[in-house]
Design an enzyme around this catalytic site. Structure first.
Site, PDB file in Angstrom:
ATOM      1  N   ASN A  99     -17.664  28.801  15.773  1.00 42.04           N
ATOM      2  CA  ASN A  99     -18.809  30.358  15.298  1.00 42.04           C
ATOM      3  C   ASN A  99     -18.614  30.521  14.180  1.00 42.04           C
ATOM      4  O   ASN A  99     -19.004  31.882  14.238  1.00 42.04           O
ATOM      5  CB  ASN A  99     -17.490  31.307  16.865  1.00 42.04           C
ATOM      6  CG  ASN A  99     -16.415  31.774  16.061  1.00 42.04           C
ATOM      7  OD1 ASN A  99     -15.855  30.942  15.586  1.00 42.04           O
ATOM      8  ND2 ASN A  99     -15.931  32.848  17.354  1.00 42.04           N
TER       9      ASN A  99
ATOM     10  N   GLY B  19     -14.598  29.312   9.835  1.00 43.02           N
ATOM     11  CA  GLY B  19     -15.146  27.979   8.616  1.00 43.02           C
ATOM     12  C   GLY B  19     -16.867  28.613   7.742  1.00 43.02           C
ATOM     13  O   GLY B  19     -17.152  29.638   8.782  1.00 43.02           O
TER      14      GLY B  19
ATOM     15  N   PHE C 260     -12.171  23.548   7.791  1.00 42.60           N
ATOM     16  CA  PHE C 260     -11.669  23.039   7.031  1.00 42.60           C
ATOM     17  C   PHE C 260     -10.527  21.394   7.371  1.00 42.60           C
ATOM     18  O   PHE C 260     -11.662  21.015   7.013  1.00 42.60           O
ATOM     19  CB  PHE C 260      -9.985  23.402   6.214  1.00 42.60           C
ATOM     20  CG  PHE C 260      -8.661  22.692   5.802  1.00 42.60           C
ATOM     21  CD1 PHE C 260      -9.715  21.088   4.582  1.00 42.60           C
ATOM     22  CD2 PHE C 260      -7.491  22.319   5.887  1.00 42.60           C
ATOM     23  CE1 PHE C 260      -8.008  20.801   3.637  1.00 42.60           C
ATOM     24  CE2 PHE C 260      -6.689  21.102   5.256  1.00 42.60           C
ATOM     25  CZ  PHE C 260      -6.897  20.598   4.351  1.00 42.60           C
ATOM     26  N   ILE C 261     -10.042  21.266   8.434  1.00 46.04           N
ATOM     27  CA  ILE C 261     -10.509  19.466   9.051  1.00 46.04           C
ATOM     28  C   ILE C 261     -11.364  18.899   9.742  1.00 46.04           C
ATOM     29  O   ILE C 261     -11.655  17.712   9.242  1.00 46.04           O
ATOM     30  CB  ILE C 261      -8.933  19.772  10.149  1.00 46.04           C
ATOM     31  CG1 ILE C 261      -7.695  20.328   9.480  1.00 46.04           C
ATOM     32  CG2 ILE C 261      -8.865  18.064  10.775  1.00 46.04           C
ATOM     33  CD1 ILE C 261      -6.695  20.221  10.768  1.00 46.04           C
TER      34      ILE C 261
ATOM     35  N   TYR D 289       0.875  32.484  18.103  1.00 44.19           N
ATOM     36  CA  TYR D 289       0.356  31.204  18.229  1.00 44.19           C
ATOM     37  C   TYR D 289       0.775  29.687  17.901  1.00 44.19           C
ATOM     38  O   TYR D 289       0.302  28.820  18.885  1.00 44.19           O
ATOM     39  CB  TYR D 289       0.055  31.082  16.761  1.00 44.19           C
ATOM     40  CG  TYR D 289      -0.560  29.651  15.443  1.00 44.19           C
ATOM     41  CD1 TYR D 289      -1.523  29.407  15.691  1.00 44.19           C
ATOM     42  CD2 TYR D 289       0.333  28.782  15.114  1.00 44.19           C
ATOM     43  CE1 TYR D 289      -2.461  28.198  16.184  1.00 44.19           C
ATOM     44  CE2 TYR D 289      -0.218  27.714  14.539  1.00 44.19           C
ATOM     45  CZ  TYR D 289      -1.489  27.601  14.917  1.00 44.19           C
ATOM     46  OH  TYR D 289      -2.323  26.268  14.374  1.00 44.19           O
TER      47      TYR D 289
HETATM   48  N1  NAD Z   1      -4.687  22.976   8.715  1.00 45.75           N
HETATM   49  C1  NAD Z   1      -2.922  23.190   9.377  1.00 45.75           C
HETATM   50  O1  NAD Z   1      -2.563  22.967   8.788  1.00 45.75           O
HETATM   51  C2  NAD Z   1      -2.987  22.614  11.243  1.00 45.75           C
HETATM   52  C3  NAD Z   1      -1.559  22.964  11.096  1.00 45.75           C
HETATM   53  C4  NAD Z   1      -1.577  23.170  12.462  1.00 45.75           C
HETATM   54  C5  NAD Z   1      -2.685  22.633  13.695  1.00 45.75           C
HETATM   55  N2  NAD Z   1      -3.445  22.678  13.140  1.00 45.75           N
HETATM   56  C6  NAD Z   1      -4.629  23.038  14.095  1.00 45.75           C
HETATM   57  O2  NAD Z   1      -5.877  22.258  14.075  1.00 45.75           O
HETATM   58  C7  NAD Z   1      -7.174  22.939  13.893  1.00 45.75           C
HETATM   59  C8  NAD Z   1      -8.350  22.736  12.855  1.00 45.75           C
HETATM   60  O3  NAD Z   1      -7.589  23.519  11.644  1.00 45.75           O
HETATM   61  P1  NAD Z   1      -8.235  24.029  10.584  1.00 45.75           P
HETATM   62  O4  NAD Z   1      -6.881  24.643   9.555  1.00 45.75           O
HETATM   63  O5  NAD Z   1      -9.224  23.389   9.826  1.00 45.75           O
HETATM   64  O6  NAD Z   1      -8.505  25.657  10.773  1.00 45.75           O
HETATM   65  P2  NAD Z   1      -9.400  26.352  10.480  1.00 45.75           P
HETATM   66  O7  NAD Z   1      -9.571  28.406  10.682  1.00 45.75           O
HETATM   67  O8  NAD Z   1     -10.495  26.125   8.894  1.00 45.75           O
HETATM   68  O9  NAD Z   1     -10.909  25.947  11.426  1.00 45.75           O
HETATM   69  C9  NAD Z   1     -11.450  26.321  12.644  1.00 45.75           C
HETATM   70  C10 NAD Z   1     -12.502  26.531  12.948  1.00 45.75           C
HETATM   71  O10 NAD Z   1     -12.335  26.945  14.344  1.00 45.75           O
HETATM   72  C11 NAD Z   1     -13.600  27.779  14.478  1.00 45.75           C
HETATM   73  N3  NAD Z   1     -12.863  28.562  15.228  1.00 45.75           N
HETATM   74  C12 NAD Z   1     -12.360  29.035  15.838  1.00 45.75           C
HETATM   75  N4  NAD Z   1     -12.730  30.325  16.782  1.00 45.75           N
HETATM   76  C13 NAD Z   1     -13.529  30.048  17.490  1.00 45.75           C
HETATM   77  C14 NAD Z   1     -14.067  30.205  18.690  1.00 45.75           C
HETATM   78  N5  NAD Z   1     -13.349  31.160  19.824  1.00 45.75           N
HETATM   79  N6  NAD Z   1     -15.690  29.505  19.201  1.00 45.75           N
HETATM   80  C15 NAD Z   1     -15.800  28.449  18.423  1.00 45.75           C
HETATM   81  N7  NAD Z   1     -15.659  28.129  16.633  1.00 45.75           N
HETATM   82  C16 NAD Z   1     -13.952  29.021  16.357  1.00 45.75           C
HETATM   83  C17 NAD Z   1     -13.462  28.317  13.030  1.00 45.75           C
HETATM   84  O11 NAD Z   1     -15.350  29.094  13.215  1.00 45.75           O
HETATM   85  C18 NAD Z   1     -13.430  27.768  12.047  1.00 45.75           C
HETATM   86  O12 NAD Z   1     -14.300  26.543  11.534  1.00 45.75           O
HETATM   87  C19 NAD Z   1      -6.452  24.383  14.606  1.00 45.75           C
HETATM   88  O13 NAD Z   1      -6.785  24.116  15.914  1.00 45.75           O
HETATM   89  C20 NAD Z   1      -5.256  24.418  14.209  1.00 45.75           C
HETATM   90  O14 NAD Z   1      -4.680  25.502  14.870  1.00 45.75           O
HETATM   91  C21 NAD Z   1      -3.987  22.936  11.334  1.00 45.75           C
END
Ligand code: NAD
Length: 313
Positions: A32, A36, A11-12, A143
């Site tokens: 991976n 996503g 997402f981000i 987490y």
């Molecule tokens: N969305 C929120 O509200 C929020 C809030 C606080 C922190 N975060 C942090 O921001 C980051 C992005 O969040 P998001 O909401 O886009 O999450 P998301 O789950 O949409 O994105 C995470 C991405 O990481 C990839 N991924 C997961 N495990 C992996 C691995 N082992 N190897 C390679 N790729 C891997 C996933 O396929 C995905 O595309 C994360 O680190 C999350 O912890 C998000």
């Protein structure tokens, strides 16, 4: 400049990728595709501004290959669900701690800077609200524990090895592109039944919600302005709203009247923190970053996107 975005298909990450390409960066994505989706970025990959390595941050060789030749790494790849971390704490540890360590070790070899996506959950149940960065980290979920440990690795790589790192503690991010979180959940429920809306917990959980464009701006400003000495910044709106208040704003924007809101009671999920609100002064003073999109405008834009992507009510 060559840049690596881990988690760039999420997402981000996908929104960040779009802005980086607009700004002329040469971007490599490592993802991976566990949560996503390739669809999120296929248009951007076709535009030629980015390449993708489908691989796992748990594998050092893959991360090293992805980081080689990069000057800057935005590290977003993570297991990012609190309930999932309760079901499988070992997965969280592997991806969020070992995976982050692999990114740091690869950055050290490549001579790259690292911007790390941490989370508000590192504070656990905060003693002070609004919460400044100096508050103790007492996570309330696996987490949160994995993100707090990963933060320590970032700071220590900076202190002991001189690897430049900066930590962004993101609060709840929402907006176009999301397929999780409160607004997505409420909209989907309203699509099924616009007269009765069940909400998790008491509905009085009060949290900070930051619009996606502001979150992306924080990543870009941090990469330009931070000292990269392992310091942490709160990245949030600086205001908090209850679930019931957010629901009311959604009804108003959609023109819905007389919806019966039914709180399910209990806690939403194990490890949930029911009150979050950051003090965002440090980011404002040191990074020159401040959220620009207010909650009502953010909800309006998000609902527009939901109508197009999931369907109108
Ligand atoms: N969305 C929120 O509200 C929020 C809030 C606080 C922190 N975060 C942090 O921001 C980051 C992005 O969040 P998001 O909401 O886009 O999450 P998301 O789950 O949409 O994105 C995470 C991405 O990481 C990839 N991924 C997961 N495990 C992996 C691995 N082992 N190897 C390679 N790729 C891997 C996933 O396929 C995905 O595309 C994360 O680190 C999350 O912890 C998000």
């Amino acid at each position: 400049m060559r840049v690596l975005v881990t988690g760039g298909a999420g997402f981000i990450g996908a929104s960040l990728l779009e802005r980086l390409i607009e700004n002329g960066a040469n971007v490599r994505v490592l993802d991976n595709l566990s949560t996503g989706d390739f669809v999120n970025i296929s248009r951007l990959l076709r535009s030629g501004g980015a390449t993708m390595i489908k691989g796992d941050i748990r594998d050092f060789k893959t991360v090293k290959e992805a980081a080689s030749g990069c000057e800057l790494i935005y590290h977003l790849a993570a297991q990012s669900s609190v309930p999932r971390s309760t079901e499988d704490p070992a997965l969280d540890l592997e991806v969020n701690v070992n995976g982050t360590h692999n990114v740091l070790a690869a950055a050290r070899e490549a001579g790259a800077k690292v911007v790390f996506a941490s989370s508000s959950v590192v504070y656990g149940v905060p003693r002070r609200v609004p919460t400044p960065e100096g508050e103790p980290l007492t996570p309330h979920s696996f987490y949160g524990a994995s993100k707090a440990a990963a933060e320590d690795y970032c700071r220590l790589y900076s202190e002991l090895f001189g690897t430049p790192t900066v930590i962004l503690r993101l609060f709840n991010i929402y907006g176009p592109g999301t397929s999780k979180g409160l607004m997505f959940d409420l909209y989907r429920k309203l699509l099924r039944d616009r007269r009765r809306l069940e909400v998790l917990g008491s509905g009085l959980q009060k949290k900070d919600y930051l619009y996606i464009d502001d979150a992306v701006a924080a990543f870009l400003m941090a990469s330009e302005k931070a000292a990269f000495e392992g310091e942490a910044y709160n990245i949030g709106l600086g205001e908090s709203y209850t679930v019931l208040q957010i629901a009311e704003m959604i009804f108003e924007e959609l023109g819905l009247e007389g919806v019966q809101v039914v709180p399910k009671g209990g806690t939403s999920w194990a490890g949930d923190v029911e009150l979050t609100q950051p003090d965002v002064t440090k980011a404002e003073l040191e990074l020159g970053w401040k959220a620009k999109v207010g909650i009502k405008e953010g909800i309006r834009r998000t609902l527009e996107w939901f109508k197009k992507s999931i369907g109108p009510l």
